[in-house]
Design a protein around this motif. Structure first.
Motif, PDB file in Angstrom:
ATOM      1  N   MET A 102       0.813  -1.209   0.000  1.00  0.00           N
ATOM      2  CA  MET A 102       0.000   0.000   0.000  1.00  0.00           C
ATOM      3  C   MET A 102       0.851   1.266   0.000  1.00  0.00           C
ATOM      4  O   MET A 102       0.459   2.303   0.523  1.00  0.00           O
ATOM      5  CB  MET A 102      -0.944  -0.019   1.195  1.00  0.00           C
ATOM      6  N   GLY A 103       2.061   1.170  -0.575  1.00  0.00           N
ATOM      7  CA  GLY A 103       2.919   2.338  -0.687  1.00  0.00           C
ATOM      8  C   GLY A 103       3.284   2.918   0.664  1.00  0.00           C
ATOM      9  O   GLY A 103       3.714   2.196   1.577  1.00  0.00           O
ATOM     10  N   ALA A 104       3.086   4.212   0.813  1.00  0.00           N
ATOM     11  CA  ALA A 104       3.436   4.882   2.065  1.00  0.00           C
ATOM     12  C   ALA A 104       2.574   4.419   3.233  1.00  0.00           C
ATOM     13  O   ALA A 104       2.933   4.648   4.406  1.00  0.00           O
ATOM     14  CB  ALA A 104       3.312   6.394   1.896  1.00  0.00           C
ATOM     15  N   ASP A 105       1.440   3.762   2.934  1.00  0.00           N
ATOM     16  CA  ASP A 105       0.572   3.240   3.996  1.00  0.00           C
ATOM     17  C   ASP A 105       1.015   1.872   4.494  1.00  0.00           C
ATOM     18  O   ASP A 105       0.346   1.286   5.345  1.00  0.00           O
ATOM     19  CB  ASP A 105      -0.873   3.161   3.502  1.00  0.00           C
ATOM     20  N   GLY A 106       2.110   1.339   3.947  1.00  0.00           N
ATOM     21  CA  GLY A 106       2.653   0.080   4.439  1.00  0.00           C
ATOM     22  C   GLY A 106       2.120  -1.123   3.689  1.00  0.00           C
ATOM     23  O   GLY A 106       2.054  -1.131   2.469  1.00  0.00           O
ATOM     24  N   PRO A 154       8.877   6.796   9.266  1.00  0.00           N
ATOM     25  CA  PRO A 154       9.192   7.886   8.337  1.00  0.00           C
ATOM     26  C   PRO A 154      10.693   7.970   8.063  1.00  0.00           C
ATOM     27  O   PRO A 154      11.502   7.887   8.986  1.00  0.00           O
ATOM     28  CB  PRO A 154       8.694   9.133   9.075  1.00  0.00           C
ATOM     29  N   VAL A 155      11.051   8.082   6.782  1.00  0.00           N
ATOM     30  CA  VAL A 155      12.456   8.216   6.378  1.00  0.00           C
ATOM     31  C   VAL A 155      12.538   9.224   5.242  1.00  0.00           C
ATOM     32  O   VAL A 155      11.534   9.552   4.597  1.00  0.00           O
ATOM     33  CB  VAL A 155      13.062   6.872   5.911  1.00  0.00           C
ATOM     34  N   GLU A 156      13.727   9.713   4.974  1.00  0.00           N
ATOM     35  CA  GLU A 156      13.969  10.575   3.828  1.00  0.00           C
ATOM     36  C   GLU A 156      14.259   9.700   2.615  1.00  0.00           C
ATOM     37  O   GLU A 156      15.245   8.975   2.594  1.00  0.00           O
ATOM     38  CB  GLU A 156      15.142  11.515   4.091  1.00  0.00           C
ATOM     39  N   THR A 157      13.389   9.778   1.617  1.00  0.00           N
ATOM     40  CA  THR A 157      13.515   8.910   0.441  1.00  0.00           C
ATOM     41  C   THR A 157      14.553   9.453  -0.531  1.00  0.00           C
ATOM     42  O   THR A 157      14.481  10.604  -0.941  1.00  0.00           O
ATOM     43  CB  THR A 157      12.166   8.777  -0.269  1.00  0.00           C
ATOM     44  N   HIS A 158      15.517   8.588  -0.896  1.00  0.00           N
ATOM     45  CA  HIS A 158      16.507   8.939  -1.909  1.00  0.00           C
ATOM     46  C   HIS A 158      16.190   8.275  -3.249  1.00  0.00           C
ATOM     47  O   HIS A 158      16.423   8.856  -4.299  1.00  0.00           O
ATOM     48  CB  HIS A 158      17.908   8.533  -1.448  1.00  0.00           C
ATOM     49  N   SER A 159      15.673   7.048  -3.209  1.00  0.00           N
ATOM     50  CA  SER A 159      15.301   6.342  -4.432  1.00  0.00           C
ATOM     51  C   SER A 159      14.321   5.236  -4.073  1.00  0.00           C
ATOM     52  O   SER A 159      14.465   4.572  -3.042  1.00  0.00           O
ATOM     53  CB  SER A 159      16.533   5.738  -5.123  1.00  0.00           C
ATOM     54  N   SER A 160      13.321   5.045  -4.949  1.00  0.00           N
ATOM     55  CA  SER A 160      12.331   3.995  -4.714  1.00  0.00           C
ATOM     56  C   SER A 160      12.659   2.715  -5.472  1.00  0.00           C
ATOM     57  O   SER A 160      11.903   1.739  -5.390  1.00  0.00           O
ATOM     58  CB  SER A 160      10.940   4.488  -5.130  1.00  0.00           C
ATOM     59  N   VAL A 161      13.781   2.687  -6.189  1.00  0.00           N
ATOM     60  CA  VAL A 161      14.140   1.517  -6.993  1.00  0.00           C
ATOM     61  C   VAL A 161      14.330   0.293  -6.089  1.00  0.00           C
ATOM     62  O   VAL A 161      15.093   0.333  -5.120  1.00  0.00           O
ATOM     63  CB  VAL A 161      15.421   1.778  -7.795  1.00  0.00           C
ATOM     64  N   LEU A 168      13.014  -2.481  14.393  1.00  0.00           N
ATOM     65  CA  LEU A 168      12.608  -2.172  15.766  1.00  0.00           C
ATOM     66  C   LEU A 168      11.559  -1.076  15.824  1.00  0.00           C
ATOM     67  O   LEU A 168      10.880  -0.917  16.842  1.00  0.00           O
ATOM     68  CB  LEU A 168      13.838  -1.759  16.585  1.00  0.00           C
ATOM     69  N   GLN A 169      11.410  -0.333  14.731  1.00  0.00           N
ATOM     70  CA  GLN A 169      10.457   0.777  14.707  1.00  0.00           C
ATOM     71  C   GLN A 169       9.116   0.392  14.090  1.00  0.00           C
ATOM     72  O   GLN A 169       8.176   1.174  14.119  1.00  0.00           O
ATOM     73  CB  GLN A 169      11.050   1.951  13.923  1.00  0.00           C
ATOM     74  N   VAL A 170       9.028  -0.800  13.501  1.00  0.00           N
ATOM     75  CA  VAL A 170       7.788  -1.232  12.854  1.00  0.00           C
ATOM     76  C   VAL A 170       6.861  -1.833  13.908  1.00  0.00           C
ATOM     77  O   VAL A 170       7.232  -2.781  14.598  1.00  0.00           O
ATOM     78  CB  VAL A 170       8.063  -2.254  11.739  1.00  0.00           C
ATOM     79  N   ARG A 171       5.661  -1.279  14.004  1.00  0.00           N
ATOM     80  CA  ARG A 171       4.692  -1.741  14.996  1.00  0.00           C
ATOM     81  C   ARG A 171       3.463  -2.294  14.273  1.00  0.00           C
ATOM     82  O   ARG A 171       2.594  -1.536  13.845  1.00  0.00           O
ATOM     83  CB  ARG A 171       4.284  -0.585  15.917  1.00  0.00           C
ATOM     84  N   GLY A 186      11.878  -2.996   2.802  1.00  0.00           N
ATOM     85  CA  GLY A 186      11.392  -2.090   1.772  1.00  0.00           C
ATOM     86  C   GLY A 186      11.689  -0.641   2.099  1.00  0.00           C
ATOM     87  O   GLY A 186      12.074   0.149   1.225  1.00  0.00           O
ATOM     88  N   THR A 187      11.537  -0.280   3.366  1.00  0.00           N
ATOM     89  CA  THR A 187      11.836   1.090   3.789  1.00  0.00           C
ATOM     90  C   THR A 187      13.327   1.364   3.709  1.00  0.00           C
ATOM     91  O   THR A 187      13.752   2.462   3.321  1.00  0.00           O
ATOM     92  CB  THR A 187      11.334   1.321   5.222  1.00  0.00           C
ATOM     93  N   GLY A 188      14.134   0.361   4.041  1.00  0.00           N
ATOM     94  CA  GLY A 188      15.583   0.533   3.964  1.00  0.00           C
ATOM     95  C   GLY A 188      16.049   0.838   2.556  1.00  0.00           C
ATOM     96  O   GLY A 188      17.023   1.589   2.364  1.00  0.00           O
ATOM     97  N   ALA A 189      15.368   0.280   1.555  1.00  0.00           N
ATOM     98  CA  ALA A 189      15.754   0.543   0.164  1.00  0.00           C
ATOM     99  C   ALA A 189      15.565   2.009  -0.201  1.00  0.00           C
ATOM    100  O   ALA A 189      16.276   2.539  -1.063  1.00  0.00           O
ATOM    101  CB  ALA A 189      14.954  -0.344  -0.776  1.00  0.00           C
ATOM    102  N   LEU A 190      14.605   2.675   0.437  1.00  0.00           N
ATOM    103  CA  LEU A 190      14.357   4.083   0.138  1.00  0.00           C
ATOM    104  C   LEU A 190      15.524   4.974   0.566  1.00  0.00           C
ATOM    105  O   LEU A 190      15.661   6.096   0.058  1.00  0.00           O
ATOM    106  CB  LEU A 190      13.082   4.556   0.844  1.00  0.00           C
ATOM    107  N   LEU A 191      16.335   4.488   1.485  1.00  0.00           N
ATOM    108  CA  LEU A 191      17.452   5.279   1.991  1.00  0.00           C
ATOM    109  C   LEU A 191      18.661   5.255   1.068  1.00  0.00           C
ATOM    110  O   LEU A 191      19.574   6.078   1.218  1.00  0.00           O
ATOM    111  CB  LEU A 191      17.870   4.756   3.374  1.00  0.00           C
TER     112      LEU A 191
END
Length: 315
Positions: free
Chosen positions: A225-229, A245-252, A305-308, A283-288
């Protein structure tokens, strides 16, 4: 034997660069170039290895770009099995625009595969998946490959006692679910197309996902669901998790990283709920990461650890 076998019928050399601004007609002087081996299954194998798992990547390769793909995979240290094909391995490229921080992604078509070539892919997967826990079939089908290819793969895997994970779209996804798979990862639009149900909010999305699982299309359904997880559904319940929440550098490769983290956790015997947390973190780590780089283990472990996760009511 590695626990996870990945299949990529239409791999690519992923090229990433940047320009100050994208404008028509003028020559655009690009910044430094990064090249990575890409395509759904190859990306999954890269992330599995990054997270400490074992995998073997099965993929097609052809022409000079196919030789470059082999070289890049050798640099990544991936265990692999390539299927030579007549056509050239495709290239895809991503351009980051510095002024706007927008990302432009250009996906080129791959080579047309003959029946003999795509049948050799099925045969290769059957050989290397003996004793494996999962086969991950990810990415688009190359031209010339029948729409029911992933369904044929799922049927073949069932005879071997290996669970199949499918991450694709359109008719190939529908055909695979008609055969029945262990895990599938549609997005919200694909969920609507598969069920014919309106999926305008979380309750209707959850109902549509339960419908597919109840009909035996997949034992586990992970709706991205994209940004909704993502929403994960099994016969025992449903869990939703949103990314930190993270600062997105690339969605590839974010979706491929999600599949890798989720599948590896399941292969390690973790619960679907814990596996969803690893998928979201990956998936979120890839955005970094920049360009066509994927997630890094330290980022994934920190984000996990931050995913609830939130368990949903079945009513």
């Amino acid at each position: 034997m590695p626990q996870i076998v990945t299949l990529t019928l239409n791999p690519a050399i992923d090229v990433a660069t940047s320009v100050p601004e994208v404008t028509p007609e003028h020559k655009l002087r690009c910044g430094p170039v990064r090249r990575d081996p890409g395509g759904g299954g190859i990306n999954v194998a890269r992330v599995v290895r990054e997270l400490g798992g074992e995998s073997i990547a099965v993929y097609t390769r052809g022409g000079p770009t196919g030789h470059l793909l082999e070289h890049l995979l050798e640099e990544k240290g991936l265990l692999r099995r390539s299927i030579p094909v007549e056509g050239y391995t495709r290239e895809s490229f991503t351009v980051a625009e510095g002024h706007s921080a927008r990302e432009y992604r250009f996906i080129l078509p791959g080579p047309t595969l003959s029946e003999r070539e795509w049948q050799r892919c099925l045969d290769a997967v059957a050989e290397v998946s003996v004793g494996a826990a999962f086969i991950v079939a990810s990415g688009s089908l190359a031209p010339g490959v029948p729409e029911d290819f992933y369904a044929r793969l799922a049927h073949q895997a069932k005879r071997q006692g290996v669970r199949v994970v499918v991450d694709t779209n359109g008719p190939p996804l529908r055909a695979a679910l008609e055969e029945g798979v262990f895990l599938a990862k549609p997005n919200r639009r694909e969920l609507r197309d598969l069920t014919g149900m309106k999926v305008e909010d979380l309750p209707t999305q959850a109902a549509a996902a339960r419908d597919l699982v109840a009909r035996g299309r997949a034992e586990i359904l992970a709706v991205s669901m994209g940004a909704d997880g993502a929403l994960l559904t099994t016969r025992d319940g449903q869990v939703r998790a949103t990314p930190p929440p993270v600062e997105t550098h690339s969605s590839v490769g974010a979706g491929d990283s999600f599949v890798a983290g989720l599948t590896l956790a399941l292969a390690r015997g973790q619960s679907p709920e814990e596996a969803l947390r690893w998928g979201i973190a990956s998936g979120t780590g890839a955005l970094l990461s920049q360009g066509t780089d994927l997630c890094h283990r330290a980022d994934v472990e920190r984000l996990f650890l931050q995913v609830r996760p939130e368990r949903l009511s079945l009513t």
